[in-house]
Scaffold this active site. Structure first.
Site, PDB file in Angstrom:
ATOM      1  N   LYS A  53      -1.873  -3.076   9.079  1.00 49.40           N
ATOM      2  CA  LYS A  53      -0.455  -2.727   9.189  1.00 49.40           C
ATOM      3  C   LYS A  53       0.048  -3.007  10.597  1.00 49.40           C
ATOM      4  O   LYS A  53      -0.733  -2.972  11.543  1.00 49.40           O
ATOM      5  CB  LYS A  53      -0.273  -1.213   8.918  1.00 49.40           C
ATOM      6  CG  LYS A  53      -0.393  -0.808   7.471  1.00 49.40           C
ATOM      7  CD  LYS A  53      -0.096   0.681   7.314  1.00 49.40           C
ATOM      8  CE  LYS A  53      -0.193   1.111   5.864  1.00 49.40           C
ATOM      9  NZ  LYS A  53       0.789   0.456   4.982  1.00 49.40           N
ATOM     10  N   ARG A  95      -3.944   2.200  -5.133  1.00 48.19           N
ATOM     11  CA  ARG A  95      -4.192   1.924  -6.559  1.00 48.19           C
ATOM     12  C   ARG A  95      -5.683   1.680  -6.814  1.00 48.19           C
ATOM     13  O   ARG A  95      -6.185   1.942  -7.900  1.00 48.19           O
ATOM     14  CB  ARG A  95      -3.326   0.750  -7.021  1.00 48.19           C
ATOM     15  CG  ARG A  95      -3.559  -0.526  -6.294  1.00 48.19           C
ATOM     16  CD  ARG A  95      -2.407  -1.513  -6.419  1.00 48.19           C
ATOM     17  NE  ARG A  95      -1.305  -1.232  -5.495  1.00 48.19           N
ATOM     18  CZ  ARG A  95      -0.180  -1.922  -5.420  1.00 48.19           C
ATOM     19  NH1 ARG A  95       0.017  -2.952  -6.242  1.00 48.19           N
ATOM     20  NH2 ARG A  95       0.757  -1.619  -4.558  1.00 48.19           N
TER      21      ARG A  95
HETATM   22  N1  BES Z   1       0.269   4.115   1.992  1.00 47.07           N
HETATM   23  C1  BES Z   1       0.999   2.924   1.809  1.00 47.07           C
HETATM   24  C2  BES Z   1       2.392   3.151   1.249  1.00 47.07           C
HETATM   25  C3  BES Z   1       3.422   3.680   2.201  1.00 47.07           C
HETATM   26  C4  BES Z   1       3.970   2.881   3.181  1.00 47.07           C
HETATM   27  C5  BES Z   1       3.872   4.972   2.067  1.00 47.07           C
HETATM   28  C6  BES Z   1       4.941   3.384   4.019  1.00 47.07           C
HETATM   29  C7  BES Z   1       4.847   5.468   2.907  1.00 47.07           C
HETATM   30  C8  BES Z   1       5.381   4.678   3.886  1.00 47.07           C
HETATM   31  C9  BES Z   1       0.268   2.025   0.819  1.00 47.07           C
HETATM   32  O1  BES Z   1      -1.116   2.098   0.853  1.00 47.07           O
HETATM   33  C10 BES Z   1       0.627   0.628   1.161  1.00 47.07           C
HETATM   34  O2  BES Z   1       0.291   0.188   2.213  1.00 47.07           O
HETATM   35  N2  BES Z   1       1.309  -0.046   0.246  1.00 47.07           N
HETATM   36  C11 BES Z   1       1.732  -1.369   0.469  1.00 47.07           C
HETATM   37  C12 BES Z   1       1.540  -2.134  -0.806  1.00 47.07           C
HETATM   38  C13 BES Z   1       1.738  -3.617  -0.662  1.00 47.07           C
HETATM   39  C14 BES Z   1       0.650  -4.199   0.202  1.00 47.07           C
HETATM   40  C15 BES Z   1       1.723  -4.234  -2.019  1.00 47.07           C
HETATM   41  C16 BES Z   1       3.194  -1.333   0.868  1.00 47.07           C
HETATM   42  O3  BES Z   1       3.961  -0.542   0.329  1.00 47.07           O
HETATM   43  O4  BES Z   1       3.554  -2.108   1.760  1.00 47.07           O
HETATM   44 MN    MN Z   2      -1.966   0.804   2.294  1.00 49.71          MN
END
Ligand code: BES
Ligand code: MN
Ligand code: ZN
Length: 489
Positions: free
Chosen positions: A272, A346
């Site tokens: 990230k 997931r």
């Molecule tokens: N934990 C995150 C989702 C999230 C992001 C929650 C920001 C709250 C605030 C999750 O694991 C994630 O990183 N999801 C990705 C999925 C994508 C790679 C398909 C996302 O939402 O960017």
């Molecule tokens: Mn994630």
């Protein structure tokens, strides 16, 4: 914090404060003693209080009541909605808790027309929530609230009201446990820490038994997706199983909750960006709400059979971490091509979903997860996304959210979205492209809950408040989940 209900005459009921809600119309509650009403009337006439929204005034040594102060609270010229009333209650409790008040009475009157039972239940819950603090990491904490007891006062005797404040207190306690777990820093709150929380609950409540599946066991059992996430961390992943038997196990099976417990989400190799990455300590918010709900259920001794599973892991970049392109086999037998290691929620959930169905044969499964940033884009911070493969279940959750103010909003799970998960190499891939990210994440999970009534709550927008000094875990959706479970019982 203690609660009571009372219908004793107000001139006999000692307290440090009596809280009275007044509308702008200036109609004084008929339930108050004559002399108290007269005095308030003069106070209003003199221009000290108008009843406008959120106005609060203290009045010392009031006539006709034993309490040593009155707190007059304005609700404005229109009856507040339930959501607004809840906001007002939070403010009132804040104000009272900053005053030298140990015991307060709340005169529950007619300015707000929601059922008395609801007002007392939500009033007690919001009081418990409003006094919450998280200062265990400060070397010096601020002045503690003196408020120890809140008595809801109403002139008529009504035995159903005693349970209302017990329910409210238990839900507030569950919410605050979820907030504590969420707010803990990720160096202290890691998967094995969460196992400890479960074991402590198991010791505290007789009807709750706890079992933990280690990462090594999970690997042997075939939880390839869960382990693909867990193996990038020095901290061992844990599948935590809590079983609450408040009712005899029946043929229809238990109800199951499954929580995403990513104690920190760096994104893994699909790292990230750095800004606000600290907030990914809240990526165990689903798990936190499962612990909080279990606590409430135990406190209330609900006559239900509940199985709660937490899939706990830390998502780290490492020499042993999964790579984009890796293909793993899930416990269900389906294979997944991991195209983005940041779509890890997931992956841990799918194996937990399969596990709980194989092992416990539940009639209903609800998973709760801070699953997608896309959900925050879609619904913001006010509603959690509600997905379900069963309309009654969806309706029940939405209704539970309305009832408690912990609201959800329905989202589609149409087949048309499923093809976004097609992989050229495996049964599916773990991301569905830029469109409808919260929906495709839900579609992914739906493939692991085909034979059961299943719902998925994406709480990415509701589990915590971002940034600034009000940053912190909200404890949502404990109110929604526990209301749903109480409605089942
Ligand atoms: N934990 C995150 C989702 C999230 C992001 C929650 C920001 C709250 C605030 C999750 O694991 C994630 O990183 N999801 C990705 C999925 C994508 C790679 C398909 C996302 O939402 O960017
Ligand atoms: Mn994630
Ligand atoms: Zn995540």
């Amino acid at each position: 914090m203690d609660f009571a209900v009372s219908n004793r005459p107000l001139d006999k009921l000692n307290a440090d404060a009596l809280i009275v809600l007044l509308s702008k119309k200036g109609d004084l509650p008929e339930t108050l003693p004559e002399s108290t009403r007269e005095q308030i009337g003069q106070f209003i006439k003199a221009g000290d209080f108008s009843g406008s929204k959120n106005q609060m005034s203290w009045l010392h040594q009031p006539d006709g009541v034993a309490a040593s102060r009155l707190l007059l609270v304005g609700v404005g010229d229109r009856e507040p909605g339930r959501q607004q009333w809840q906001e007002l209650v939070r403010k009132v409790i804040k104000t009272v808790s900053q005053a030298p008040v140990k015991q307060a009475i709340w005169a529950v009157n007619g300015v707000f027309s929601a059922p008395l039972e609801w007002q007392i239940r939500e009033g007690a819950r919001l009081a418990v929530e409003s006094l919450y603090r998280f200062d265990q990491y400060r070397s010096q904490s601020g002045p503690a609230s003196k408020l120890k007891k809140l008595t809801f006062w109403h002139p008529e005797k009504d035995n159903s009201l005693a349970r209302a404040h017990k329910v409210g207190k238990a839900v507030g306690t569950g919410v605050n446990l979820a907030r504590d777990l969420g707010n803990l820093p990720p160096n202290d709150c890691y998967p094995e820490y969460l196992s400890g929380v479960a074991r402590d609950l198991g010791k505290q409540y007789e009807k709750l038994s706890v079992k933990v599946i280690s990462q090594a066991q999970a690997e042997k059992m075939g939880m390839g997706a869960f382990c693909a996430v867990a193996k990038g961390s020095e901290r061992q992943g844990q599948i935590i199983v809590m079983e609450y038997k408040g009712a005899k196990p029946s043929k229809q099976g238990p109800v199951a909750l499954v929580g995403k417990g990513i104690t920190f989400d760096t994104g893994g190799i699909s790292l990230k960006p750095g800004a606000s990455m600290d907030e990914m300590k809240y990526d165990m918010g689903g798990a936190a709400s499962v612990f909080g709900s279990v606590k409430t259920v135990c406190e209330l001794n609900l006559p239900i059979h509940l199985v709660a599973v937490v899939a706990a892991a830390e998502n780290m970049p490492d020499g042993r971490a999964s790579r984009p392109g890796d293909i793993v086999k899930t416990l269900s037998g389906q294979t997944v091509e991991i195209l983005n290691t940041d779509a890890e929620g997931r992956l841990v959930l799918c194996d937990a979903l399969t596990y709980v169905q194989q092992k416990h044969k539940p009639h209903t499964v609800i998973d709760i997860a801070t699953l997608t940033g896309a959900c925050v884009v879609a619904l913001g911070a006010h509603a959690q996304a509600v997905y379900a493969n069963d309309d009654d279940l969806s309706q029940a959750l939405l209704a539970a959210g309305q009832e408690t103010g912990d609201r959800g909003w329905p989202m589609p799970l149409w087949d048309e979205y499923q093809s976004q998960l097609d992989s050229p190499f495996a049964d599916m891939q773990n991301i569905g492209g830029p469109k409808a990210g919260s929906i495709t994440a839900a579609c992914f999970l739906s493939r692991f809950a085909k034979e059961v009534k299943w719902a998925h709550l994406d709480i990415a927008g509701t589990a915590w408040i971002s940034g600034g000094m009000s940053k912190g875990a909200t404890g949502r959706p404990v109110p929604m989940l526990t209301r749903y479970l109480m409605d089942l019982a």
